[in-house]
Design a protein around this motif. Structure first.
Motif, PDB file in Angstrom:
ATOM      1  N   GLY A   1      10.430  -5.897   2.146  1.00  0.00           N
ATOM      2  CA  GLY A   1       9.737  -6.115   3.403  1.00  0.00           C
ATOM      3  C   GLY A   1      10.345  -5.393   4.578  1.00  0.00           C
ATOM      4  O   GLY A   1       9.631  -4.905   5.462  1.00  0.00           O
ATOM      5  N   ASP A   2      11.693  -5.308   4.599  1.00  0.00           N
ATOM      6  CA  ASP A   2      12.341  -4.660   5.736  1.00  0.00           C
ATOM      7  C   ASP A   2      12.176  -3.145   5.720  1.00  0.00           C
ATOM      8  O   ASP A   2      12.403  -2.487   6.734  1.00  0.00           O
ATOM      9  N   ASN A   3      11.771  -2.577   4.599  1.00  0.00           N
ATOM     10  CA  ASN A   3      11.467  -1.142   4.527  1.00  0.00           C
ATOM     11  C   ASN A   3       9.957  -0.883   4.486  1.00  0.00           C
ATOM     12  O   ASN A   3       9.448   0.012   5.163  1.00  0.00           O
ATOM     13  N   ALA A   4       9.242  -1.674   3.678  1.00  0.00           N
ATOM     14  CA  ALA A   4       7.809  -1.451   3.486  1.00  0.00           C
ATOM     15  C   ALA A   4       7.030  -1.606   4.783  1.00  0.00           C
ATOM     16  O   ALA A   4       6.118  -0.826   5.070  1.00  0.00           O
TER      17      ALA A   4
ATOM     18  N   ARG B   1       0.952 -11.397 -10.025  1.00  0.00           N
ATOM     19  CA  ARG B   1       1.970 -11.667  -9.010  1.00  0.00           C
ATOM     20  C   ARG B   1       2.171 -10.409  -8.174  1.00  0.00           C
ATOM     21  O   ARG B   1       2.186  -9.300  -8.700  1.00  0.00           O
ATOM     22  N   LEU B   2       2.367 -10.586  -6.889  1.00  0.00           N
ATOM     23  CA  LEU B   2       2.614  -9.465  -5.986  1.00  0.00           C
ATOM     24  C   LEU B   2       4.115  -9.394  -5.707  1.00  0.00           C
ATOM     25  O   LEU B   2       4.658 -10.221  -4.968  1.00  0.00           O
ATOM     26  N   GLY B   3       4.762  -8.434  -6.326  1.00  0.00           N
ATOM     27  CA  GLY B   3       6.208  -8.327  -6.252  1.00  0.00           C
ATOM     28  C   GLY B   3       6.721  -8.111  -4.835  1.00  0.00           C
ATOM     29  O   GLY B   3       6.171  -7.301  -4.090  1.00  0.00           O
TER      30      GLY B   3
ATOM     31  N   PHE C   1      10.475   7.042  -5.884  1.00  0.00           N
ATOM     32  CA  PHE C   1      10.118   5.729  -5.353  1.00  0.00           C
ATOM     33  C   PHE C   1      10.751   4.644  -6.213  1.00  0.00           C
ATOM     34  O   PHE C   1      10.686   4.696  -7.440  1.00  0.00           O
ATOM     35  N   THR C   2      11.356   3.649  -5.575  1.00  0.00           N
ATOM     36  CA  THR C   2      11.884   2.502  -6.317  1.00  0.00           C
ATOM     37  C   THR C   2      11.401   1.216  -5.653  1.00  0.00           C
ATOM     38  O   THR C   2      11.454   1.085  -4.422  1.00  0.00           O
ATOM     39  N   MET C   3      10.940   0.270  -6.444  1.00  0.00           N
ATOM     40  CA  MET C   3      10.468  -1.007  -5.911  1.00  0.00           C
ATOM     41  C   MET C   3      11.574  -1.722  -5.152  1.00  0.00           C
ATOM     42  O   MET C   3      11.330  -2.332  -4.109  1.00  0.00           O
ATOM     43  N   SER C   4      12.798  -1.641  -5.655  1.00  0.00           N
ATOM     44  CA  SER C   4      13.906  -2.371  -5.050  1.00  0.00           C
ATOM     45  C   SER C   4      14.239  -1.864  -3.651  1.00  0.00           C
ATOM     46  O   SER C   4      14.839  -2.580  -2.855  1.00  0.00           O
TER      47      SER C   4
ATOM     48  N   THR D   1       0.806  -1.227   0.000  1.00  0.00           N
ATOM     49  CA  THR D   1       0.000   0.000   0.000  1.00  0.00           C
ATOM     50  C   THR D   1       0.837   1.274   0.000  1.00  0.00           C
ATOM     51  O   THR D   1       0.290   2.362  -0.163  1.00  0.00           O
ATOM     52  N   TYR D   2       2.155   1.159   0.196  1.00  0.00           N
ATOM     53  CA  TYR D   2       3.037   2.335   0.097  1.00  0.00           C
ATOM     54  C   TYR D   2       3.738   2.234  -1.250  1.00  0.00           C
ATOM     55  O   TYR D   2       4.668   1.442  -1.436  1.00  0.00           O
ATOM     56  N   ASN D   3       3.262   3.041  -2.204  1.00  0.00           N
ATOM     57  CA  ASN D   3       3.777   3.003  -3.573  1.00  0.00           C
ATOM     58  C   ASN D   3       4.227   4.398  -3.994  1.00  0.00           C
ATOM     59  O   ASN D   3       4.349   5.292  -3.159  1.00  0.00           O
TER      60      ASN D   3
END
Length: 343
Positions: free
Chosen positions: A64-67, A204-206, A56-59, A13-15
């Protein structure tokens, strides 16, 4: 004053559109600094730095440790921003990782301990990264209930899971969506077994592991080792978990709450649809408030209410009519709705 059930969102939810959410909305600079200090001690980048990045970058942001930390902080900040003179919160629930946020919003853990739980579990899942998740709708675009279709899809899931070296299971019952989790063989088999829908499903949920399945038992075990009983206490507001069970103020066993949070909640399916049914029927709120970040959970909330025949809603059109008349659902991630409940 209106009554409300508060709903805390989970991963994903944080994009890009949420970049800067904390700087725009978080109301307590000292608390955010304490969250940052918690991460700094263990060598993680501060939330304030991640949130103020140029892009914003997906990487980086979706890890998980940031999101987990970003989403928890955004959620809790929004909860603090709810105006108690406009709204009386009668219960709190959440979707998936949102359960950790709900614990803090409902007062069962302190804001700092809730952050520690969310950040620790997000980090452990990122380090292990066991399996993945996929999402697929079982409701049509008009959101009319079709339980036979849901049964058919779950039958496909069970058949795939029965194959040698294939793992696939329900992860989250999310309104009109099935969130499935498993290993690569199981996910690929499902993708090959269903028809593409709406140009994006199956999706797929990246960066998502096989949450809420037995594959996460190693993560749950490490979580129990890292997060002690002293973090958990009595809720101040009723909490509705991913089974639809209610944890009542003054009647909660903190040891059982920890056991659920670091056990069943991690390795068994999360029934968000059931949680919303209990929220509606047991508390009959005037409003359902979805905290930020993001705006993607609104459809699942509306669908869950439709599936439970809440106030006679039968499909998307009847939900939209009731929403236009009463403003039943408030998404704090939307500026025009946020003002209705915030300070």
């Amino acid at each position: 004053m209106k009554t409300a059930v508060v709903i805390c969102p989970g991963r994903g939810t944080y994009n890009a559109t949420e970049l800067g959410y904390l700087s725009r909305h978080f109301p307590d600079a000292a608390l955010l600094s304490r969250f940052d200090a918690t991460r700094q001690v263990i060598g993680q980048e501060q939330l304030s730095v991640l949130d103020s990045a140029a892009r914003f970058t997906m990487s980086t942001h979706a890890r998980g440790d940031n999101a987990a930390g970003l989403i928890y902080a955004a959620t809790y900040g929004d909860y603090l921003s709810i105006d108690g003179e406009k709204v009386r919160v009668v219960a709190v629930t959440g979707n998936s990782m949102g359960w950790y946020s709900a614990l803090a919003c409902g007062g069962a853990v302190t804001p700092e301990n809730g952050f520690r739980i969310a950040n620790t579990m997000g980090t452990l899942m990122q380090e292990a990264m066991i399996g993945g998740q996929i999402i697929y709708p079982w409701l049509g675009e008009e959101w009319r209930p079709d339980f036979a279709r849901k049964t058919e899809l779950l039958g496909i899931v069970a058949a795939i899971n029965a194959r040698a070296d294939h793992i696939l299971a329900l992860s989250i019952d999310l309104g009109g969506m099935l969130v499935l989790a498993g290993n690569e063989a199981g996910l690929k088999a499902f993708e090959a077994s269903v028809s593409p829908l709406q140009g994006r499903f199956p999706m797929r949920l990246g960066g998502h592991a096989a949450f809420h399945t037995a594959l996460q038992e190693p993560v749950a075990e490490k979580g129990r080792a890292a997060l002690g009983q002293d973090l958990f206490g009595q809720p101040q507001v009723p909490l509705i978990d991913g089974r639809g069970a209610i944890w009542w103020p003054g009647a909660t066993d903190p040891a059982a709450l920890r056991a659920y949070t670091l056990g069943h909640q991690v390795v068994e399916p999360y029934d968000f649809t059931r949680a919303l049914a209990v929220a509606a029927r047991e508390f009959a709120p005037d409003l359902f408030i979805i905290t930020g970040p993001g705006t993607t959970l609104g459809g699942a909330v509306a669908q869950s209410l439709i599936l439970n025949d809440w106030r006679g809603m039968a499909d998307k059109a009847s939900f939209q009519a009731l929403q236009g008349e009463r403003g039943l659902l408030v998404s704090m991630g939307m500026a025009e709705q946020r003002v209705a409940v915030s300070k």
